[in-house]
Design an enzyme around this catalytic site. Sequence first.
Site, PDB file in Angstrom:
ATOM      1  N   HIS A  22       0.825  -1.214   0.000  1.00 28.82           N
ATOM      2  CA  HIS A  22       0.000   0.000   0.000  1.00 28.82           C
ATOM      3  C   HIS A  22       0.861   1.266   0.000  1.00 28.82           C
ATOM      4  O   HIS A  22       0.365   2.348  -0.278  1.00 28.82           O
ATOM      5  CB  HIS A  22      -0.911  -0.019   1.230  1.00 28.82           C
ATOM      6  CG  HIS A  22      -2.271   0.561   0.998  1.00 28.82           C
ATOM      7  ND1 HIS A  22      -2.894   0.601  -0.229  1.00 28.82           N
ATOM      8  CD2 HIS A  22      -3.154   1.120   1.869  1.00 28.82           C
ATOM      9  CE1 HIS A  22      -4.098   1.160  -0.102  1.00 28.82           C
ATOM     10  NE2 HIS A  22      -4.273   1.491   1.160  1.00 28.82           N
ATOM     11  N   ASN A  68      -6.853   7.428   3.582  1.00 26.61           N
ATOM     12  CA  ASN A  68      -8.245   7.782   3.300  1.00 26.61           C
ATOM     13  C   ASN A  68      -8.523   9.275   3.282  1.00 26.61           C
ATOM     14  O   ASN A  68      -9.596   9.697   2.867  1.00 26.61           O
ATOM     15  CB  ASN A  68      -9.181   7.113   4.320  1.00 26.61           C
ATOM     16  CG  ASN A  68      -9.075   5.599   4.258  1.00 26.61           C
ATOM     17  OD1 ASN A  68      -8.342   5.046   3.431  1.00 26.61           O
ATOM     18  ND2 ASN A  68      -9.792   4.931   5.123  1.00 26.61           N
ATOM     19  N   ASP A  93      -0.736   2.460  -5.466  1.00 17.56           N
ATOM     20  CA  ASP A  93      -0.691   1.004  -5.657  1.00 17.56           C
ATOM     21  C   ASP A  93      -1.986   0.561  -6.331  1.00 17.56           C
ATOM     22  O   ASP A  93      -3.035   1.171  -6.137  1.00 17.56           O
ATOM     23  CB  ASP A  93      -0.529   0.309  -4.299  1.00 17.56           C
ATOM     24  CG  ASP A  93      -1.633   0.660  -3.315  1.00 17.56           C
ATOM     25  OD1 ASP A  93      -2.460  -0.212  -3.023  1.00 17.56           O
ATOM     26  OD2 ASP A  93      -1.676   1.813  -2.842  1.00 17.56           O
ATOM     27  N   ASN A 114      -9.284   4.106  -1.695  1.00 22.26           N
ATOM     28  CA  ASN A 114      -9.738   5.196  -0.819  1.00 22.26           C
ATOM     29  C   ASN A 114      -8.910   6.468  -0.943  1.00 22.26           C
ATOM     30  O   ASN A 114      -9.422   7.571  -0.768  1.00 22.26           O
ATOM     31  CB  ASN A 114      -9.768   4.727   0.635  1.00 22.26           C
ATOM     32  CG  ASN A 114     -10.877   3.714   0.857  1.00 22.26           C
ATOM     33  OD1 ASN A 114     -11.891   3.740   0.173  1.00 22.26           O
ATOM     34  ND2 ASN A 114     -10.673   2.804   1.795  1.00 22.26           N
TER      35      ASN A 114
END
Length: 192
Positions: A22, A68, A93, A114
Amino acid sequence: MPAKYLIVGLGNIGTEYYNTRHNAGFDVVEAFAIKHGGFFKSDRLADMSEVKWKGNTFICIKPTTFMNLSGKSVKYWMDKEKISLENILVIVDDLALPISKIRLRGHGSDAGHNGLKDIQLMLNTDKYARLKFGIGNNFPKGMQAEFVLGKWFPEERLIIQKKIEKSVEIIEAFSTMGLERTMNRYNNISIE
Protein backbone atom coordinates in the site's frame (compact mmCIF):
# COMPACT_ATOMS: atom_id res chain seq x y z
CA MET A 1 9.41 27.81 -19.64
CA PRO A 2 10.06 26.35 -16.16
CA ALA A 3 7.07 24.61 -14.61
CA LYS A 4 6.12 23.43 -11.15
CA TYR A 5 4.86 19.92 -10.48
CA LEU A 6 3.17 18.27 -7.53
CA ILE A 7 4.30 14.66 -7.22
CA VAL A 8 2.17 12.79 -4.70
CA GLY A 9 3.03 9.36 -3.34
CA LEU A 10 0.16 7.66 -1.58
CA GLY A 11 0.76 5.57 1.52
CA ASN A 12 0.36 5.42 5.27
CA ILE A 13 2.74 6.91 7.81
CA GLY A 14 4.30 4.79 10.53
CA THR A 15 7.03 2.16 10.61
CA GLU A 16 4.52 -0.69 10.51
CA TYR A 17 3.60 0.37 6.95
CA TYR A 18 7.18 0.66 5.75
CA ASN A 19 7.84 -1.52 2.66
CA THR A 20 4.20 -2.60 2.35
CA ARG A 21 2.34 -2.85 -0.95
CA HIS A 22 0.00 0.00 0.00
CA ASN A 23 3.03 2.29 0.42
CA ALA A 24 4.38 1.84 -3.12
CA GLY A 25 3.53 5.51 -3.79
CA PHE A 26 5.68 6.65 -0.86
CA ASP A 27 8.57 4.48 -2.08
CA VAL A 28 8.43 5.92 -5.61
CA VAL A 29 8.21 9.58 -4.56
CA GLU A 30 11.07 9.03 -2.09
CA ALA A 31 13.26 7.45 -4.76
CA PHE A 32 12.53 10.35 -7.14
CA ALA A 33 13.37 13.02 -4.54
CA ILE A 34 16.53 11.24 -3.36
CA LYS A 35 17.76 10.74 -6.95
CA HIS A 36 17.52 14.52 -7.43
CA GLY A 37 19.21 15.45 -4.16
CA GLY A 38 16.09 16.04 -2.11
CA PHE A 39 15.26 15.03 1.44
CA PHE A 40 11.90 14.99 3.20
CA LYS A 41 10.95 17.16 6.10
CA SER A 42 7.76 17.24 8.12
CA ASP A 43 5.44 19.98 6.92
CA ARG A 44 1.73 20.76 6.88
CA LEU A 45 -0.31 17.59 6.16
CA ALA A 46 2.67 15.91 4.47
CA ASP A 47 6.33 15.06 4.50
CA MET A 48 7.63 17.30 1.74
CA SER A 49 10.71 17.57 -0.43
CA GLU A 50 11.30 20.26 -3.04
CA VAL A 51 13.67 19.35 -5.86
CA LYS A 52 14.73 21.02 -9.07
CA TRP A 53 15.47 19.14 -12.28
CA LYS A 54 15.91 20.42 -15.85
CA GLY A 55 14.73 23.86 -14.75
CA ASN A 56 11.48 22.56 -13.28
CA THR A 57 10.46 22.49 -9.63
CA PHE A 58 8.95 19.38 -8.10
CA ILE A 59 7.03 19.54 -4.85
CA CYS A 60 7.13 15.92 -3.70
CA ILE A 61 4.73 14.97 -0.94
CA LYS A 62 3.91 11.95 1.16
CA PRO A 63 0.61 12.87 2.84
CA THR A 64 0.63 12.37 6.61
CA THR A 65 -3.17 12.32 6.75
CA PHE A 66 -3.33 8.53 6.25
CA MET A 67 -4.51 7.09 2.96
CA ASN A 68 -8.24 7.78 3.30
CA LEU A 69 -7.74 11.54 3.72
CA SER A 70 -5.04 12.02 1.07
CA GLY A 71 -7.14 14.61 -0.78
CA LYS A 72 -6.84 17.12 2.04
CA SER A 73 -3.06 17.11 1.71
CA VAL A 74 -3.11 17.20 -2.12
CA LYS A 75 -5.52 20.16 -2.16
CA TYR A 76 -3.51 22.08 0.44
CA TRP A 77 -0.20 21.73 -1.45
CA MET A 78 -1.77 22.35 -4.84
CA ASP A 79 -3.24 25.65 -3.58
CA LYS A 80 -0.21 26.66 -1.53
CA GLU A 81 2.24 26.13 -4.40
CA LYS A 82 -0.22 27.30 -7.10
CA ILE A 83 0.18 24.13 -9.15
CA SER A 84 -2.23 23.50 -12.01
CA LEU A 85 -4.21 20.28 -12.23
CA GLU A 86 -2.35 19.07 -15.33
CA ASN A 87 0.95 19.25 -13.40
CA ILE A 88 -0.16 16.87 -10.67
CA LEU A 89 0.92 13.24 -10.68
CA VAL A 90 -0.34 10.82 -8.03
CA ILE A 91 1.50 7.52 -7.54
CA VAL A 92 -0.75 4.77 -6.24
CA ASP A 93 -0.69 1.00 -5.66
CA ASP A 94 -3.12 -0.96 -7.86
CA LEU A 95 -4.52 -4.44 -7.15
CA ALA A 96 -6.00 -4.78 -10.65
CA LEU A 97 -2.56 -4.64 -12.30
CA PRO A 98 -0.10 -7.52 -12.23
CA ILE A 99 3.16 -6.97 -10.41
CA SER A 100 5.03 -6.65 -13.73
CA LYS A 101 2.98 -3.60 -14.83
CA ILE A 102 2.88 0.14 -14.34
CA ARG A 103 0.17 2.23 -15.98
CA LEU A 104 -0.08 5.98 -16.42
CA ARG A 105 -3.56 7.48 -16.78
CA GLY A 106 -4.75 11.06 -17.28
CA HIS A 107 -8.07 10.53 -15.49
CA GLY A 108 -10.41 7.76 -14.41
CA SER A 109 -12.37 6.24 -11.59
CA ASP A 110 -10.90 5.66 -8.14
CA ALA A 111 -11.49 1.89 -8.69
CA GLY A 112 -12.33 1.56 -5.00
CA HIS A 113 -9.01 3.01 -3.85
CA ASN A 114 -9.74 5.20 -0.82
CA GLY A 115 -6.78 7.51 -1.41
CA LEU A 116 -7.92 8.31 -4.98
CA LYS A 117 -11.54 8.56 -3.83
CA ASP A 118 -10.62 11.31 -1.35
CA ILE A 119 -8.45 13.18 -3.87
CA GLN A 120 -11.31 13.16 -6.38
CA LEU A 121 -13.68 14.42 -3.67
CA MET A 122 -11.34 17.25 -2.58
CA LEU A 123 -10.36 18.34 -6.11
CA ASN A 124 -13.89 17.85 -7.40
CA THR A 125 -12.59 16.08 -10.53
CA ASP A 126 -11.01 12.84 -11.68
CA LYS A 127 -8.99 14.70 -14.34
CA TYR A 128 -5.56 14.40 -12.77
CA ALA A 129 -2.73 12.07 -13.79
CA ARG A 130 -2.07 8.96 -11.77
CA LEU A 131 0.67 6.39 -12.03
CA LYS A 132 -0.69 2.99 -11.06
CA PHE A 133 1.90 0.69 -9.54
CA GLY A 134 0.70 -2.89 -10.02
CA ILE A 135 0.84 -4.95 -6.83
CA GLY A 136 -0.99 -8.00 -8.19
CA ASN A 137 -3.78 -9.80 -6.39
CA ASN A 138 -2.07 -12.89 -5.05
CA PHE A 139 -4.23 -13.32 -1.95
CA PRO A 140 -6.90 -15.76 -0.71
CA LYS A 141 -10.55 -14.62 -0.80
CA GLY A 142 -11.35 -12.22 2.02
CA MET A 143 -7.70 -11.37 2.68
CA GLN A 144 -7.40 -8.23 0.53
CA ALA A 145 -6.70 -5.82 3.41
CA GLU A 146 -3.98 -8.07 4.85
CA PHE A 147 -2.42 -8.45 1.39
CA VAL A 148 -2.44 -4.71 0.61
CA LEU A 149 -1.02 -3.82 4.02
CA GLY A 150 1.46 -6.70 3.91
CA LYS A 151 5.13 -6.56 2.96
CA TRP A 152 6.44 -7.63 -0.45
CA PHE A 153 7.26 -11.32 -0.81
CA PRO A 154 11.06 -11.89 -0.90
CA GLU A 155 10.87 -13.11 -4.53
CA GLU A 156 9.14 -9.83 -5.54
CA ARG A 157 11.74 -7.45 -4.13
CA LEU A 158 13.97 -7.33 -7.21
CA ILE A 159 11.05 -6.57 -9.56
CA ILE A 160 9.77 -3.94 -7.14
CA GLN A 161 13.17 -2.23 -7.06
CA LYS A 162 13.25 -2.18 -10.88
CA LYS A 163 9.67 -0.87 -10.98
CA ILE A 164 10.48 1.93 -8.55
CA GLU A 165 13.40 2.98 -10.79
CA LYS A 166 11.15 2.80 -13.89
CA SER A 167 8.50 4.86 -12.08
CA VAL A 168 11.09 7.55 -11.34
CA GLU A 169 11.89 7.60 -15.06
CA ILE A 170 8.15 8.00 -15.80
CA ILE A 171 7.89 11.01 -13.45
CA GLU A 172 10.82 12.59 -15.32
CA ALA A 173 9.24 11.81 -18.70
CA PHE A 174 5.88 13.20 -17.55
CA SER A 175 7.61 16.53 -16.89
CA THR A 176 9.65 16.60 -20.10
CA MET A 177 7.45 14.85 -22.72
CA GLY A 178 3.97 15.35 -21.30
CA LEU A 179 1.29 12.87 -20.38
CA GLU A 180 0.34 11.39 -23.78
CA ARG A 181 3.84 10.64 -24.99
CA THR A 182 4.82 9.21 -21.62
CA MET A 183 1.76 6.94 -21.65
CA ASN A 184 2.62 5.74 -25.15
CA ARG A 185 6.19 4.99 -24.16
CA TYR A 186 5.65 3.21 -20.84
CA ASN A 187 2.13 1.78 -20.54
CA ASN A 188 2.83 -1.45 -22.42
CA ILE A 189 6.15 -2.40 -20.93
CA SER A 190 6.54 -5.40 -18.63
CA ILE A 191 9.06 -5.43 -15.84
CA GLU A 192 10.51 -8.87 -15.16
